[in-house]
Motif scaffolding. Structure first.
Motif: not given
Ligand SMILES: [Zn+2]
Ligand SMILES: [Zn+2]
Length: 359
Positions: A247-251, A272-277
């Motif tokens: 998931h997410c932009v961090c994979k 999306l993970h909160k921390a990544c946002l």
């Molecule tokens: Zn993430």
């Protein structure tokens, strides 16, 4: 031999009982009847049946008696089909093979069958402890593969171990989402998560504390809140965890106890993970407002090259997400730069992947 729970074989010899070391009540073990700790005379070996080399007499015997075990665990992200299938031999072989196989057995009125999940008393389970919601992790979890018995007093089960995430050994190469350097638990592992393995052991069924309800979660929903589940396997041969959904932009992955934000753009729908946002927004804020600020310290390495920071905004901006039910999440950004008037403002949140406003 007491249950060794498989992964101990990865530990240095002096640490053969990694759980025993952390026991706060070692004395209580003396009160445990020998049978209840699962002490059995049987040992599981994994002979290399395809070895081309001439084997010692002992190893050749293990190969001659080897049986194939097809793993009941088929993970979605397996590296290949049959990854956890393997050949094994139980010694002493004549005694093992002389015992009759059974399809089920009964302990205290409860019927156990092949493929059932069970709680197993570990060396550290206080003898008086009964199974309850609060102390599940004092027990080990296993899946029954085969049952054999000499007589009603001597019933043995060949099991495959399930591991709590805290019991995983660290990977060969440090993973970015590892919780600590010393252990293999990842940030995405939930409280009720077990990792299925192909580490096998023969246990005395008197070490069983009850049946466990364990689901395979294929990550197509997030409704697994309070149940035990597994989605990932740990392969004895490769010492690798199977892949899970990205998931997410961090994979990265989804920890079912930590909520994620979803992009509502129907062609995106990324979680999306909160921390990544927060990281994405603060990087953009930094670019917009502070990238050209004169730096006072810490900008260059001793060799004169500029330092590339993964979080250039650190110490300059901070942010938190305001997520109120029934309204779009917003981000509150705070300007921390010295000399600037400390201020805070609110912005909409844009998907870092498709730039749509989260609603
Ligand atoms: Zn993430
Ligand atoms: Zn999007």
């Amino acid at each position: 031999m007491a249950p060794k729970h498989g992964l101990n074989t990865l530990q240095p010899p002096e640490d053969t009982h990694k759980r025993a070391k952390t026991s706060s009540t070692p004395a209580s073990r003396s009160a445990t009847p020998a049978e209840a700790t699962g002490k059995v005379p049987f040992v599981v070996h994994y002979p290399n049946v395809s070895s081309k080399k001439k084997l010692s007499k002992k190893d050749q015997e293990l190969v001659d008696h080897a049986e194939e075990q097809l793993s009941p665990f088929i993970a979605k992200g397996r590296a290949k089909d049959g990854e956890l299938d393997q050949y094994y031999t139980v010694t002493p072989t004549p005694e093992w093979e002389a015992m009759k196989k059974y399809n089920n057995f009964i302990i205290q009125g409860e019927v156990y069958k092949n493929n059932h999940f069970v709680y197993v008393r570990s060396d550290e389970t206080p003898s008086q402890k009964d199974l309850d919601e609060e102390n599940l992790k004092l027990f080990w979890v296993a899946r029954i593969l085969q049952v054999r018995a000499q007589n009603a007093q001597h019933v043995y089960a060949l099991v495959a171990w399930m591991y709590w995430a805290d019991e995983l050994p660290p990977p060969k190469v440090r993973a970015p989402d590892q919780m600590t350097a010393a252990g293999g638990k990842r940030t995405y592992h939930g409280k009720h998560e077990l990792i299925a393995s192909n580490y096998m052991e023969v246990l005395d069924v008197l070490s069983f504390a009850g049946k466990a309800d364990v689901l395979q979660w294929e990550e197509e929903d997030d409704n697994i809140q309070s149940k035990l589940y597994w989605r990932q396997t740990y392969c004895r041969e490769t010492q690798e965890l199977s892949k899970i959904r990205e998931h997410c932009v961090c994979k990265g992955h989804f920890n079912p106890e930590v909520s994620m934000f979803i992009c509502d753009n129907p062609t995106c729908k990324i979680w999306l993970h909160k921390a990544c946002l927060i990281d994405d927004i603060l990087k953009k804020t930094y670019e917009k407002l502070a990238a050209n600020d004169p730096e006072i310290n810490g900008t260059a390495k001793p060799n004169g090259k500029p330092r590339v920071k993964s979080k250039p905004y650190e110490g300059k901006f901070s942010a938190r997400i305001k997520d109120v039910e029934d309204s779009a999440p917003m981000i509150i950004i705070k300007d921390l730069r010295p000399g600037k008037e400390s201020k805070e403002w609110e912005e909409e949140i844009f998907c870092p992947k498709c730039d749509t406003v989260l609603s």
